[in-house]
Design a protein around this motif. Sequence first.
Motif, mmCIF file in Angstrom:
data_model
loop_
_atom_site.group_PDB
_atom_site.id
_atom_site.type_symbol
_atom_site.label_atom_id
_atom_site.label_comp_id
_atom_site.label_asym_id
_atom_site.label_seq_id
_atom_site.Cartn_x
_atom_site.Cartn_y
_atom_site.Cartn_z
ATOM 1 N N LEU A 67 -1.125 -35.435 18.978
ATOM 2 C CA LEU A 67 -1.536 -34.481 19.826
ATOM 3 C C LEU A 67 -2.843 -33.877 20.077
ATOM 4 C CD1 LEU A 67 1.679 -32.053 18.781
ATOM 5 C CD2 LEU A 67 1.570 -33.966 20.644
ATOM 6 N N GLY A 68 -3.850 -34.700 19.561
ATOM 7 C CA GLY A 68 -5.360 -34.463 20.035
ATOM 8 C C GLY A 68 -5.648 -34.075 21.296
ATOM 9 N N HIS A 69 -5.038 -34.510 22.309
ATOM 10 C CA HIS A 69 -5.311 -33.948 23.658
ATOM 11 C C HIS A 69 -4.694 -32.834 24.269
ATOM 12 C CE1 HIS A 69 -7.688 -37.724 23.981
ATOM 13 N NE2 HIS A 69 -6.566 -38.543 23.563
ATOM 14 N N VAL A 70 -3.698 -32.312 23.186
ATOM 15 C CA VAL A 70 -2.838 -31.251 23.936
ATOM 16 C C VAL A 70 -3.298 -29.985 23.332
ATOM 17 C CG1 VAL A 70 -0.432 -30.263 23.800
ATOM 18 C CG2 VAL A 70 -0.731 -32.845 23.922
ATOM 19 N N GLY A 71 -3.838 -29.120 24.497
ATOM 20 C CA GLY A 71 -4.326 -27.847 24.288
ATOM 21 C C GLY A 71 -3.176 -26.838 24.431
ATOM 22 N N PHE A 72 -2.275 -27.108 24.834
ATOM 23 C CA PHE A 72 -0.953 -25.928 25.071
ATOM 24 C C PHE A 72 0.426 -26.448 24.950
ATOM 25 C CE2 PHE A 72 1.844 -23.742 27.546
ATOM 26 C CZ PHE A 72 1.817 -22.343 27.337
ATOM 27 N N ILE A 73 0.944 -25.809 23.938
ATOM 28 C CA ILE A 73 2.515 -26.193 23.825
ATOM 29 C C ILE A 73 3.407 -25.038 23.964
ATOM 30 C CG2 ILE A 73 2.477 -26.358 21.430
ATOM 31 C CD1 ILE A 73 4.158 -28.809 21.590
ATOM 32 N N ASP A 74 4.512 -24.780 24.760
ATOM 33 C CA ASP A 74 5.255 -23.670 24.693
ATOM 34 C C ASP A 74 6.618 -23.972 24.128
ATOM 35 O OD1 ASP A 74 6.802 -25.035 26.268
ATOM 36 O OD2 ASP A 74 6.376 -23.644 28.168
ATOM 37 N N SER A 75 7.393 -23.126 24.130
ATOM 38 C CA SER A 75 8.771 -23.181 23.110
ATOM 39 C C SER A 75 9.576 -24.480 23.679
ATOM 40 C CB SER A 75 9.737 -21.781 23.238
ATOM 41 O OG SER A 75 9.921 -21.608 24.552
ATOM 42 N N SER A 76 9.572 -24.601 24.978
ATOM 43 C CA SER A 76 10.089 -25.829 25.613
ATOM 44 C C SER A 76 9.564 -27.005 25.012
ATOM 45 C CB SER A 76 10.032 -25.890 27.196
ATOM 46 O OG SER A 76 10.891 -24.729 27.684
ATOM 47 N N GLY A 77 8.044 -27.085 25.206
ATOM 48 C CA GLY A 77 7.557 -28.290 24.644
ATOM 49 C C GLY A 77 7.842 -28.518 22.993
ATOM 50 N N LEU A 78 7.843 -27.427 22.283
ATOM 51 C CA LEU A 78 8.036 -27.709 20.953
ATOM 52 C C LEU A 78 9.504 -28.115 20.797
ATOM 53 C CD1 LEU A 78 6.498 -27.124 18.230
ATOM 54 C CD2 LEU A 78 7.544 -24.626 18.408
ATOM 55 N N VAL A 116 0.750 -22.568 17.062
ATOM 56 C CA VAL A 116 2.289 -22.390 17.572
ATOM 57 C C VAL A 116 2.797 -23.011 16.403
ATOM 58 C CG1 VAL A 116 3.754 -23.224 19.129
ATOM 59 C CG2 VAL A 116 1.667 -22.415 19.857
ATOM 60 N N PHE A 117 2.508 -24.038 15.905
ATOM 61 C CA PHE A 117 3.330 -24.848 14.676
ATOM 62 C C PHE A 117 3.613 -23.947 13.561
ATOM 63 C CE2 PHE A 117 3.493 -28.611 17.251
ATOM 64 C CZ PHE A 117 4.054 -29.412 16.815
ATOM 65 N N ARG A 118 2.273 -23.270 13.178
ATOM 66 C CA ARG A 118 2.508 -22.360 11.996
ATOM 67 C C ARG A 118 3.391 -20.969 12.355
ATOM 68 N NH1 ARG A 118 -2.909 -23.326 12.291
ATOM 69 N NH2 ARG A 118 -3.386 -21.155 12.986
ATOM 70 N N LEU A 119 3.111 -20.350 13.652
ATOM 71 C CA LEU A 119 4.039 -19.385 13.833
ATOM 72 C C LEU A 119 5.468 -19.619 14.035
ATOM 73 C CD1 LEU A 119 1.653 -17.679 16.544
ATOM 74 C CD2 LEU A 119 2.144 -16.648 14.189
ATOM 75 N N THR A 120 5.805 -20.801 14.374
ATOM 76 C CA THR A 120 7.209 -21.157 14.354
ATOM 77 C C THR A 120 7.754 -21.760 13.076
ATOM 78 O OG1 THR A 120 6.637 -23.367 15.740
ATOM 79 C CG2 THR A 120 7.000 -21.254 16.856
ATOM 80 N N ARG A 121 6.891 -22.121 12.087
ATOM 81 C CA ARG A 121 7.118 -22.701 10.936
ATOM 82 C C ARG A 121 7.443 -24.271 11.174
ATOM 83 N NH1 ARG A 121 8.246 -19.069 6.278
ATOM 84 N NH2 ARG A 121 7.818 -16.986 7.220
ATOM 85 N N MET A 122 7.027 -24.657 12.206
ATOM 86 C CA MET A 122 7.453 -26.199 12.472
ATOM 87 C C MET A 122 6.331 -26.970 11.613
ATOM 88 S SD MET A 122 9.770 -26.790 14.231
ATOM 89 C CE MET A 122 10.713 -25.390 13.847
ATOM 90 N N ASP A 123 5.169 -26.129 10.980
ATOM 91 C CA ASP A 123 4.462 -27.191 9.987
ATOM 92 C C ASP A 123 5.152 -27.103 8.685
ATOM 93 O OD1 ASP A 123 4.582 -24.218 9.219
ATOM 94 O OD2 ASP A 123 2.434 -24.342 8.810
ATOM 95 N N SER A 124 6.479 -26.474 8.457
ATOM 96 C CA SER A 124 7.297 -27.011 7.337
ATOM 97 C C SER A 124 8.415 -27.927 7.630
ATOM 98 C CB SER A 124 8.062 -25.614 6.723
ATOM 99 O OG SER A 124 8.791 -25.043 7.695
ATOM 100 N N ILE A 125 8.383 -28.379 8.819
ATOM 101 C CA ILE A 125 9.465 -29.239 9.184
ATOM 102 C C ILE A 125 8.620 -30.756 9.375
ATOM 103 C CG2 ILE A 125 11.118 -29.994 11.134
ATOM 104 C CD1 ILE A 125 11.956 -27.388 9.421
ATOM 105 N N PHE A 126 7.600 -30.656 9.820
ATOM 106 C CA PHE A 126 6.847 -31.876 10.224
ATOM 107 C C PHE A 126 5.821 -32.221 8.959
ATOM 108 C CE2 PHE A 126 8.589 -30.957 14.205
ATOM 109 C CZ PHE A 126 9.086 -31.995 14.763
ATOM 110 N N ARG A 127 5.641 -33.271 8.735
ATOM 111 C CA ARG A 127 4.235 -33.706 7.832
ATOM 112 C C ARG A 127 3.284 -33.523 9.010
ATOM 113 N NH1 ARG A 127 4.315 -38.474 3.822
ATOM 114 N NH2 ARG A 127 5.548 -39.399 5.919
ATOM 115 N N ILE A 128 2.239 -32.825 8.494
ATOM 116 C CA ILE A 128 1.341 -32.805 9.856
ATOM 117 C C ILE A 128 -0.180 -33.376 8.933
ATOM 118 C CG2 ILE A 128 -0.349 -31.240 11.072
ATOM 119 C CD1 ILE A 128 2.123 -29.482 11.156
ATOM 120 N N HIS A 129 -0.797 -34.179 9.693
ATOM 121 C CA HIS A 129 -2.350 -34.786 9.303
ATOM 122 C C HIS A 129 -3.304 -34.300 10.055
ATOM 123 C CE1 HIS A 129 0.204 -37.950 7.202
ATOM 124 N NE2 HIS A 129 1.150 -38.105 8.218
#
Length: 112
Positions: free
Chosen positions: A48-59, A87-100
């Motif tokens: 996602l290095g080119h993605v500067g914006f993601i909303d709830s639909s994108g997530l 956004v990943f931290r605020l929605t706790r998606m950082d606990s769902i996905f392994r993030i590099h």
Amino acid sequence: MDLSSTVSGHFTIITVNATRIDSVAAIQFKDAMRAATDTAVGTIVLDLGHVGFIDSSGLGAVVASMKQLGAGQQLDIASLTPDVAKVFRLTRMDSIFRIHDSLDALPHAKAG
């Protein structure tokens, strides 16, 4: 949605070549991910290095892409930009996905 796919070591790297994953692009993203992951084996890394914006639909589309993976497939995330990482931290998606932090941070793989 423009995605490109490469194989590096034990990883299939899918790069999102867009700056936004939002409600306008979410369905296209899911369809493109389904096509890109259909024959992939093992760990798929979403760059996602080119993605500067993601909303709830994108997530939601990213989560849906993870859920549609077959047996033996896993979805990791790499190269989050600061706003998308927030956004990943605020929605706790950082606990769902392994993030590099970057593609170079993948174990036994180099960006290519």
